[in-house]
Design an enzyme around this catalytic site. Structure first.
Site, PDB file in Angstrom:
ATOM      1  N   ASP A  65      -5.092  50.196  35.865  1.00 46.69           N
ATOM      2  CA  ASP A  65      -5.013  49.894  37.289  1.00 46.69           C
ATOM      3  C   ASP A  65      -6.139  50.641  37.988  1.00 46.69           C
ATOM      4  OD1 ASP A  65      -3.155  48.530  39.363  1.00 46.69           O
ATOM      5  OD2 ASP A  65      -3.739  50.453  40.246  1.00 46.69           O
ATOM      6  N   SER A  66      -6.795  49.939  38.914  1.00 46.23           N
ATOM      7  CA  SER A  66      -7.945  50.569  39.558  1.00 46.23           C
ATOM      8  C   SER A  66      -7.977  50.264  41.040  1.00 46.23           C
ATOM      9  CB  SER A  66      -9.235  50.082  38.902  1.00 46.23           C
ATOM     10  OG  SER A  66      -9.181  48.694  38.671  1.00 46.23           O
ATOM     11  N   HIS A 167     -16.020  54.142  36.667  1.00 45.06           N
ATOM     12  CA  HIS A 167     -14.676  54.729  36.573  1.00 45.06           C
ATOM     13  C   HIS A 167     -13.966  54.245  35.302  1.00 45.06           C
ATOM     14  CE1 HIS A 167     -15.003  50.993  38.688  1.00 45.06           C
ATOM     15  NE2 HIS A 167     -13.717  50.765  38.729  1.00 45.06           N
TER      16      HIS A 167
HETATM   17  P1  IMP Z   1      -6.019  45.868  39.844  1.00 49.23           P
HETATM   18  O1  IMP Z   1      -6.431  47.050  39.033  1.00 49.23           O
HETATM   19  O2  IMP Z   1      -5.919  44.643  39.027  1.00 49.23           O
HETATM   20  O3  IMP Z   1      -4.829  46.153  40.706  1.00 49.23           O
HETATM   21  O4  IMP Z   1      -7.191  45.501  40.825  1.00 49.23           O
HETATM   22  C1  IMP Z   1      -7.995  46.415  41.398  1.00 49.23           C
HETATM   23  C2  IMP Z   1      -8.965  45.731  42.336  1.00 49.23           C
HETATM   24  O5  IMP Z   1      -9.920  46.723  42.691  1.00 49.23           O
HETATM   25  C3  IMP Z   1      -9.749  44.595  41.704  1.00 49.23           C
HETATM   26  O6  IMP Z   1      -9.168  43.361  41.935  1.00 49.23           O
HETATM   27  C4  IMP Z   1     -11.088  44.697  42.408  1.00 49.23           C
HETATM   28  O7  IMP Z   1     -11.032  44.032  43.633  1.00 49.23           O
HETATM   29  C5  IMP Z   1     -11.195  46.188  42.642  1.00 49.23           C
HETATM   30  N1  IMP Z   1     -11.929  46.821  41.532  1.00 49.23           N
HETATM   31  C6  IMP Z   1     -11.428  47.557  40.518  1.00 49.23           C
HETATM   32  N2  IMP Z   1     -12.398  47.941  39.679  1.00 49.23           N
HETATM   33  C7  IMP Z   1     -13.519  47.414  40.181  1.00 49.23           C
HETATM   34  C8  IMP Z   1     -14.860  47.438  39.722  1.00 49.23           C
HETATM   35  O8  IMP Z   1     -15.227  47.987  38.678  1.00 49.23           O
HETATM   36  N3  IMP Z   1     -15.743  46.785  40.496  1.00 49.23           N
HETATM   37  C9  IMP Z   1     -15.397  46.148  41.640  1.00 49.23           C
HETATM   38  N4  IMP Z   1     -14.167  46.074  42.089  1.00 49.23           N
HETATM   39  C10 IMP Z   1     -13.223  46.701  41.361  1.00 49.23           C
END
Ligand code: IMP
Length: 181
Positions: A65-66, A167
């Site tokens: 998750d990011s 990251h």
């Molecule tokens: P999740 O981890 O699927 O909840 O989504 C995290 C959201 O953060 C993603 O849909 C992107 O919009 C954004 N995100 C996470 N990592 C990156 C990255 O490496 N580059 C650009 N956007 C990111």
């Protein structure tokens, strides 16, 4: 070693493949739905997702998750990054930042892994700043508006640089070392 990466995001899975092959880890992407809890930190979300999926994936696997945390917006969009991106996109974030001189931001990636015996969470961070305009077509999500520390180019303009310092790369490197222990 082979490991499942449970994600619907092909970009994340390609990034994982490139980093983890250095640790002799082969990954296979599997797209399983996981109901995301509402929390302030990516590691809480990743760990809860890992635990929800443990019964469904009976092999070693990990989830990630990011989010993007912008200082001038008190950490927004943070763990809501995916939803905010769908709602207002990069243009919307740039609008929120219009006229703002303090543009520091960071990405966080939390990887929660199950090696068949133990669970473990790894956190990677990439510091940088929000650009003044959209730049570059590479990558995904907020890549065209994020300039990592030590660079003048966004992740969208320079995806090769992203692989070296993102990251997610930092979190996957820790995962690779743990699996090889
Ligand atoms: P999740 O981890 O699927 O909840 O989504 C995290 C959201 O953060 C993603 O849909 C992107 O919009 C954004 N995100 C996470 N990592 C990156 C990255 O490496 N580059 C650009 N956007 C990111």
């Amino acid at each position: 070693m082979k490991l499942f990466f449970i994600t619907g995001n092909e970009h994340k899975s390609r990034e994982a493949e490139r980093v983890l092959k250095e640790y002799d880890v082969i990954i296979e992407r599997k797209d399983l739905e996981c109901e995301e809890i509402r929390a302030e930190s990516c590691d809480e979300i990743a760990l809860s997702c890992l635990r929800m999926l443990r019964g469904r994936v009976n092999k070693p696997f990990f989830v990630e998750d990011s989010g993007l945390f912008i200082d001038a917006l008190n950490g927004f969009p943070g763990t809501l990054s995916s939803w905010v991106f769908k709602k207002i996109g990069n243009e919307g974030v740039l609008r929120l930042m219009r006229g703002e001189r303090k543009r520091d931001a960071h990405f966080i990636s939390s990887v929660a892994a199950w090696d068949g015996k133990k669970e473990k969470v790894f956190i990677g961070e990439a510091k940088g700043r929000i650009s003044n305009e959209l730049r570059g077509k590479g990558g995904f999500g907020y890549d065209p508006i994020f300039i990592p520390e030590g660079s003048e180019e966004t992740f969208g303009e320079n995806p090769a640089n992203k692989l070296g310092c993102s990251h997610r790369t930092r979190a996957f490197e820790q995962l690779g070392k743990w699996l090889r222990r």
